[in-house]
Scaffold this active site. Structure first.
Site, PDB file in Angstrom:
ATOM      1  CG  MET A  81      11.005 -40.787 -42.290  1.00 47.64           C
ATOM      2  SD  MET A  81      12.675 -40.946 -42.342  1.00 47.64           S
ATOM      3  CE  MET A  81      12.529 -42.843 -41.662  1.00 47.64           C
ATOM      4  CG  HIS A  82      10.155 -41.252 -37.403  1.00 42.62           C
ATOM      5  ND1 HIS A  82      10.830 -42.198 -36.856  1.00 42.62           N
ATOM      6  CD2 HIS A  82      11.187 -39.683 -37.359  1.00 42.62           C
ATOM      7  CE1 HIS A  82      12.288 -41.454 -37.843  1.00 42.62           C
ATOM      8  NE2 HIS A  82      12.806 -40.246 -37.818  1.00 42.62           N
ATOM      9  CG  ASP A 240      10.136 -37.705 -44.776  1.00 45.68           C
ATOM     10  OD1 ASP A 240      11.065 -38.727 -44.422  1.00 45.68           O
ATOM     11  OD2 ASP A 240       9.681 -36.860 -43.973  1.00 45.68           O
TER      12      ASP A 240
END
Length: 500
Positions: A81-82, A240
Site C-alpha cells: 500500500m501507499h 495487500d
C-alpha cells in the site's frame, strides 16, 4: 481444468500463485527486487523492476505448472500500500516509487493538519496523516522536486502500475485508494475538498473501480513477454492487507487476522463505515464490496527478525534460529526488545522512535535475544488488539498468517500474549491467495467471496492460550509499554548523530 493467478506485489518480492477451481495451489513462483535507501528514512524502488520480475515469475509459473495458457481464465492483484508512482502525460515514469516505509514526509504531515485540521482529515479519511501515506509523498515531491510534479499527469499505487503495464488501462480500487489520504472512505470517492485544501489537482487521481471488477485483458505486448493469452481477464485486485484478509477468510463481522510479514498487521472486519476509533488504528475499505476493516500496524515486525538474523545469525536458517525458543523462559531471561527499527505506526505514530534491547547483561545468549525479538514483535501487535478490545470488540479467535505462522512456538506465544485462540491455515499463501480469490469470484466461479472462501480455505491447527502463561505475559507486557515513553526523547536526540 480452469485456473486463476494471484499476483502479490510485495515490498521485497513479487509472488505469483496458480490456483484451480477447487482452490488447489498448483504452482508458486517468487522473484526478488531491491530496495533503494539513498538516505536515512528514504525507501524507494524502480517500478520497472516490478514489471520485469513479474513477467519472469509468470513465465516460470506457466512452465512449471505445465498447463495451457488459454486455461488461465483470470488474474488479479495484491500490492504493497501507499507507494507513490508518478507518470507524465505519455504515461512514462517520472521517478522511482516512494514506498510505504519511507519516512521523509513528517513536515508534509504537519502541513496537512495545518491546512485541513486533524478532526476534518479524520472525518473524511478515517486516518491520521502519517509519513507512510501517499498524499504526504505527493506534497514532498511538489515542494522538493517541482519540475517532476509539474510534469505529473496521474499518480498510481504500486500494483496499479503493474496492472497498467500488463493491460494498458489505468485504474485504482477502493481498498488501496483508502491508504492515500485522498479518498472519502464512507462515500468511496476522491474528495474534492481535501484535494483543494492540500493543493492537489483531483485530476491526478486515477479512476476508481471495485476490487473484483474486470478492467480489461492481458495486452498483446505483455502476452509476448510471458506466454499469457490476450483472452485472460484482468481484475482490479486489492491492497495487500485487504487481500490478506480475503485469503484468510476474514469476510464477516467479528473475524480478526494477524499477519506478520515485513510489517505486522492486526486486522478486524467491519460492516460499517461510521465507527470511531479516533485515528488510533487505520480504517480502510475492504476488498469485499461495501465492507471495511480496522487495522493496527507494526512497521518493523518480520523485518526486525530478518534484521537480527542478517546481523547476528547469518549462517543459520530461520528454522534453526527459532528452534531454541522453547528452551528460553517467558521474558527472555529479563530481556525486552522494542521493534521500532524504522519508526512506529500503532499506537505510536512516530517516525523518529528507534528500537532497543532493555535489560542486557553478560549472561544473555543469542537464544535469549532471539526470543526477546519474537516477544517484542508480538507485544507490539498486542497493542492494536488492546485498542480493539477497549473499543468494545470481542476478540477470542485470530487467524495468523505470514512468517509468524510458520513456527509452532511463535504461534503459541501469540496465543498467550493475545489471550486468544490462534488458528493456523492449511494452505497459507497470504495476500496472493486473496488476489486469486478475487479473480475466481470475478470470473463467476462462485457467487460470493464467502462461498469461494469455504472452498479455498481450511485450517490445520489451533493454538489455545495457556492461562498461567497469559498472566506472566500480562505483567511483562506492562513493562514493555513503559519503554516507548522513556526512549522517545532519546531516539530523537540520537537521530542527530545519524548520517544524513
Amino acid at each position: 481444468m480452469k485456473y486463476v493467478i494471484g499476483i502479490d506485489l510485495g515490498t521485497s518480492a513479487v509472488k505469483t500463485v496458480l490456483v484451480d477451481t477447487k482452490g488447489k495451489i498448483c504452482a508458486v513462483v517468487s522473484k526478488n527486487y531491491p530496495l533503494l535507501h539513498e538516505k536515512t528514512g528514504y525507501s524507494e524502488q524502480n517500478p520497472e523492476e516490478w514489471v520485469q520480475q513479474t513477467a519472469s515469475a509468470l513465465s516460470e509459473l506457466i512452465a512449471n505448472a505445465n498447463i495451457k495458457p488459454e486455461d488461465i481464465e483470470g488474474i488479479s492483484y495484491s500490492g504493497q500500500m501507499h507507494g507513490l508512482v508518478m507518470l507524465d502525460e505519455n504515461y512514462n515514469l517520472l521517478r522511482n516509487a516512494i514506498l510505504w516505509n519511507d519516512t521523509r514526509t513528517t513536515e508534509q504531515c504537519h502541513h496537512l493538519y495545518k491546512v485541513i485540521g486533524e478532526k476534518r482529515l479524520l472525518k473524511i479519511t478515517k486516518n491520521q496523516a502519517l509519513e507512510g501515506f501517499t498524499l504526504p509523498k505527493l506534497l514532498w515531491v511538489k515542494e522538493y522536486e517541482p519540475a517532476i510534479f509539474e510534469k505529473t499527469a496521474v499518480f498510481m499505487l504500486p500494483k496499479d502500475y503493474l496492472r497498467f503495464k500488463m493491460t494498458g488501462f489505468i485504474h485504482s480500487e477502493y481498498s488501496d485508494a483508502a491508504g492515500t489520504l485522498l479518498l472519502n472512505i464512507s462515500k468511496k470517492k476522491w474528495d474534492d475538498e481535501l484535494c483543494q485544501l492540500a493543493g492537489i489537482n483531483i485530476n491526478l487521481c486515477p479512476p476508481l473501480v471495485e476490487s473484483s471488477e474486470c478492467i480489461g485483458n492481458i495486452s498483446e505486448a505483455f502476452s509476448q513477454k510471458t506466454g499469457l493469452t490476450t483472452s485472460t481477464k484482468v481484475f482490479a485486485g486489492g491492497a495487500d492487507n485487504a487481500c490478506g484478509a480475503i485469503g484468510a477468510g476474514i469476510l464477516s463481522s467479528g473475524e480478526t487476522l494477524c499477519s506478520i510479514g515485513t510489517s505486522g498487521v492486526v486486522l478486524s472486519y467491519e460492516e460499517r463505515s461510521d465507527r470511531d476509533f479516533d485515528g488510533k488504528v487505520h480504517y480502510f475499505n475492504h476488498g469485499k464490496e461495501n465492507a471495511f476493516y480496522t487495522m493496527g500496524v507494526t512497521l518493523s515486525a518480520g523485518h526486525s527478525l530478518g534484521w537480527f538474523k542478517d546481523n547476528f545469525a547469518k549462517n543459520v536458517t530461520f528454522e534453526e534460529l527459532l528452534a531454541d525458543l522453547k528452551n528460553v523462559p517467558i521474558g527472555s531471561n529479563g530481556l525486552l526488545f522494542t521493534p521500532y527499527l524504522v519508526g512506529e505506526r500503532t499506537p505510536h505514530a512516530d517516525a523518529t522512535i528507534r528500537g532497543s534491547f532493555i535489560g542486557m547483561d553478560a549472561s544473555h545468549k543469542k537464544r535469549d535475544f532471539t526470543r526477546a525479538v519474537i516477544e517484542g514483535i508480538t507485544f507490539s501487535l498486542n497493542e492494536s488488539i488492546e485498542i480493539f478490545r477497549e473499543n468494545g470488540k470481542e476478540i477470542t479467535s485470530i487467524v495468523s498468517i505470514g512468517g509468524g505462522a510458520k513456527n509452532d512456538h511463535w504461534l503459541q506465544i501469540q496465543a498467550d500474549v493475545f489471550n486468544a485462540k490462534i488458528v493456523k491455515l492449511s494452505t497459507e499463501q497470504g495476500p496472493a491467495l486473496g488476489a486469486a480469490m478475487l479473480a475466481a469470484y470475478g470470473c463467476g466461479w462462485y457467487n460470493s467471496l464467502e462461498e469461494c472462501a469455504n472452498v479455498f480455505i481450511t485450517s490445520s491447527k489451533t493454538y489455545y492460550p495457556n492461562a498461567e502463561h497469559v498472566q506472566v505475559y500480562k505483567q511483562l507486557y506492562e513493562l514493555y509499554k513503559e519503554v516507548y515513553p522513556q526512549t522517545h526523547g532519546l531516539s530523537k536526540k540520537l537521530g542527530e548523530f545519524k548520517r544524513k
